[in-house]
Design a protein around this motif. Sequence first.
Motif, PDB file in Angstrom:
ATOM      1  N   ILE A  86       0.873  -1.210  -0.029  1.00 42.44           N
ATOM      2  CA  ILE A  86      -0.024  -0.065  -0.057  1.00 42.44           C
ATOM      3  C   ILE A  86       0.903   1.274  -0.209  1.00 42.44           C
ATOM      4  N   PHE A  87       1.947   1.166   0.892  1.00 47.58           N
ATOM      5  CA  PHE A  87       2.804   2.293   0.980  1.00 47.58           C
ATOM      6  C   PHE A  87       3.484   2.443  -0.676  1.00 47.58           C
ATOM      7  N   VAL A  88       4.066   1.500  -1.190  1.00 57.45           N
ATOM      8  CA  VAL A  88       4.584   1.547  -2.348  1.00 57.45           C
ATOM      9  C   VAL A  88       3.622   2.223  -3.586  1.00 57.45           C
ATOM     10  N   ALA A  89       2.088   1.759  -3.446  1.00 60.34           N
ATOM     11  CA  ALA A  89       1.244   2.309  -4.409  1.00 60.34           C
ATOM     12  C   ALA A  89       1.126   3.743  -4.143  1.00 60.34           C
ATOM     13  N   GLY A  90       1.086   4.131  -2.974  1.00 60.70           N
ATOM     14  CA  GLY A  90       1.027   5.580  -2.583  1.00 60.70           C
ATOM     15  C   GLY A  90       2.030   6.398  -2.969  1.00 60.70           C
ATOM     16  N   PHE A  91       3.196   5.914  -2.908  1.00 61.81           N
ATOM     17  CA  PHE A  91       4.460   6.687  -3.396  1.00 61.81           C
ATOM     18  C   PHE A  91       4.580   6.762  -4.849  1.00 61.81           C
ATOM     19  N   ILE A  92       4.247   5.456  -5.581  1.00 63.14           N
ATOM     20  CA  ILE A  92       4.065   5.685  -7.079  1.00 63.14           C
ATOM     21  C   ILE A  92       3.228   6.739  -7.465  1.00 63.14           C
ATOM     22  N   ALA A  93       1.987   6.890  -6.754  1.00 66.69           N
ATOM     23  CA  ALA A  93       1.161   7.755  -7.172  1.00 66.69           C
ATOM     24  C   ALA A  93       1.636   9.280  -6.831  1.00 66.69           C
ATOM     25  N   GLY A  94       2.363   9.399  -5.902  1.00 68.59           N
ATOM     26  CA  GLY A  94       3.052  10.499  -5.639  1.00 68.59           C
ATOM     27  C   GLY A  94       3.854  11.087  -6.607  1.00 68.59           C
ATOM     28  N   LEU A  95       4.691   9.920  -6.986  1.00 75.26           N
ATOM     29  CA  LEU A  95       5.856  10.390  -8.177  1.00 75.26           C
ATOM     30  C   LEU A  95       4.985  10.795  -9.472  1.00 75.26           C
ATOM     31  N   ILE A  96       3.785  10.225  -9.570  1.00 76.24           N
ATOM     32  CA  ILE A  96       3.176  10.427 -11.043  1.00 76.24           C
ATOM     33  C   ILE A  96       2.408  11.972 -11.018  1.00 76.24           C
ATOM     34  N   ALA A  97       1.904  12.178  -9.493  1.00 76.24           N
ATOM     35  CA  ALA A  97       1.340  13.419  -9.361  1.00 76.24           C
ATOM     36  C   ALA A  97       2.192  14.661  -9.619  1.00 76.24           C
ATOM     37  N   PHE A  98       3.291  14.371  -9.240  1.00 78.43           N
ATOM     38  CA  PHE A  98       4.436  15.686  -9.391  1.00 78.43           C
ATOM     39  C   PHE A  98       4.548  15.860 -11.009  1.00 78.43           C
ATOM     40  N   LEU A  99       4.451  14.886 -11.962  1.00 80.25           N
ATOM     41  CA  LEU A  99       4.373  15.294 -13.402  1.00 80.25           C
ATOM     42  C   LEU A  99       3.300  15.773 -13.751  1.00 80.25           C
ATOM     43  N   LEU A 100       2.315  16.061 -12.978  1.00 82.79           N
ATOM     44  CA  LEU A 100       1.035  16.669 -13.341  1.00 82.79           C
ATOM     45  C   LEU A 100       1.134  18.435 -13.701  1.00 82.79           C
ATOM     46  N   PRO A 101       0.037  19.050 -14.504  1.00 88.17           N
ATOM     47  CA  PRO A 101       0.321  20.152 -14.775  1.00 88.17           C
ATOM     48  C   PRO A 101      -0.047  21.082 -13.561  1.00 88.17           C
ATOM     49  N   CYS A 102      -0.706  20.558 -12.416  1.00 90.66           N
ATOM     50  CA  CYS A 102      -0.982  21.427 -11.404  1.00 90.66           C
ATOM     51  C   CYS A 102       0.088  21.390 -10.282  1.00 90.66           C
ATOM     52  N   ILE A 103       1.080  20.628 -10.395  1.00 91.48           N
ATOM     53  CA  ILE A 103       2.186  20.746  -9.311  1.00 91.48           C
ATOM     54  C   ILE A 103       3.369  20.888 -10.080  1.00 91.48           C
ATOM     55  N   PHE A 104       3.750  20.488 -11.025  1.00 86.71           N
ATOM     56  CA  PHE A 104       5.304  20.384 -11.825  1.00 86.71           C
ATOM     57  C   PHE A 104       5.595  22.037 -11.854  1.00 86.71           C
ATOM     58  N   PRO A 105       4.545  22.941 -12.264  1.00 83.90           N
ATOM     59  CA  PRO A 105       4.786  24.219 -12.372  1.00 83.90           C
ATOM     60  C   PRO A 105       5.245  24.912 -11.155  1.00 83.90           C
ATOM     61  N   MET A 106       4.674  24.471 -10.237  1.00 80.25           N
ATOM     62  CA  MET A 106       4.821  24.993  -8.702  1.00 80.25           C
ATOM     63  C   MET A 106       6.097  24.949  -8.205  1.00 80.25           C
TER      64      MET A 106
END
Length: 561
Positions: A86-106
């Motif tokens: 579960i921790f690994v799944a959440g960590f991967i989701a966090g890495l993917i979220a970083f590459l989304l346009p709402c976070i990356f430019p920040m």
Amino acid sequence: MKKILILVLIAAMFIAFPAVKSYASLVQDTTLSAPPDDIQFTEVGSAKDSAANKIIKDSVVKDTLTKTKVDSAKPASGASQTLFSIFVAGFIAGLIAFLLPCIFPMVPLTVSYFTKRAETKGKGIQGAVIYGVSIIVIYVVLGLLITLIFGASALNELATDGFFNVFIFLILLIFGISFLGAFEITLPSSFVNKMDSKSDSKGLTGIFFMAATLAVVSFSCTGPLIGTLLVTVGQSGGFLAPIMGMFGFSLALALIFVTFAIFPNWLTSLPKSGGWLNSVKVVLGLIEIALALKFLSTADLAYHWGILDREVFISIWIVIAFILGFYIIGKIKFSHDSDVPYVSTPRLFLAGVAFTFAFYLIPGLWGAPLKAVSALVPPLSTQDFVIGQADVSQTSSPTHAKRKYSDFLHIPHNIDGFFDYQEALAYAREVKKPLFLDFTGHGCVNCREMEARVWSDSRVLKKLKEDYIVVSLYTDDKTALPESEQFDSKVLETRVNSIGKKFKHLQAERFNTISQPYYVLLGTDEKELVSPPIGVEFSIDKYLEYLDKGLSEFAKKKSNE
């Protein structure tokens, strides 16, 4: 550096699929080690029954996490492995979220925030670390609130409810469509502005609200990912499951932001924001829509609606895979997409993966087992046409009378078994063979995985077909029981009015657990041949050892009679 980041995304997508598959399996398949003797079921009607019922109600979560250990020397291995996944799944989701346009430019804005307000480099690093810790605290508290509000046991019960699965399917479908750009899921602007204004204050409070602002502003991107994560792991029944998922998610984001705050020069190596960020979002949207179908399939199987048979499910996945492939190479575009002047190597590689997956699925339309995704697609028994098999639904031998529930329940690999405990017990006594109790469920992902990976082994299948009387007891089937067979279960504290509840009651009362899969070997005297029973066991050799030990114990009993 841009190519490296894109390759990281590719790797994350590869890891994410089995990870999603893993935590999807937690929906009702988590089988962890049982707490040491602190959970006791009493027999219905006993003097301690009413007290026991209260204990059971308060500890459904613990029972859901119960797995009787085959190897007593490893009491907590299942628990630690599941929480880690579960921790690994959440960590991967966090890495993917970083590459989304709402976070990356920040990232540049956040880094400049610390570098400008810090008097020294040391204080800047200190502020960045506090910022990262604040991100973790915010998301972990969110996971804790989800558990406290809904309750782990309630989420587990909802996981087997058909209409709840339809609701989750619709929610994930909306999330996926939002990622495709049809609309954005955002929080009220007044709330966002309030969080942002508080981030201007100095000291720890300002840093904390800066982290809160990130969480609020990025909600349109992280909301679907967080929603998917909480919906799936939250249904595992474990109190720590949503917390661990959110901890992994927030840790990934925190590490990235803190790292760039400590080493601001690394910002120059980051690719510029652009259309590729939106492409990441669309790809995730298509994948989320595909995975959402699993929830609809669970409801379809439990209620026997017949609207999402195996070939229909696979067909939709094939179409989505082709759309994904053509989108990645720029042959399909949405209104907000940038032009793709040429196909880069990473895009070509990702498109190749999507097309390969599509072609891999095609034979499944004619009955190919598709072992790689067998835990996610509907069972073969729902397929209308299978090459080399006139009617896949006919799993019982025509030489005997029709067995109870066999017109809508099935056992894979043409095992000639039963679906009712009493009927199977009577037959076992008649032919003098031991019983193999298979507590399973329509939405049980690990059950399908066990059937595809372990039961399909020729040695295991031979023993199940020839040496045991197999009875598959579906604990989540919603078929109504006749009024004369309904009763009130003190163990479950509910009215037993369906086939699924009937066998869930049996499992809880007799074996002190409600987890699936759960395999019990019984003699004709209804006593366990091997104690304790086992749950998920992907080692074929260990599974064979368990079956052989049951046959050996049964033979000893027969010789002593």
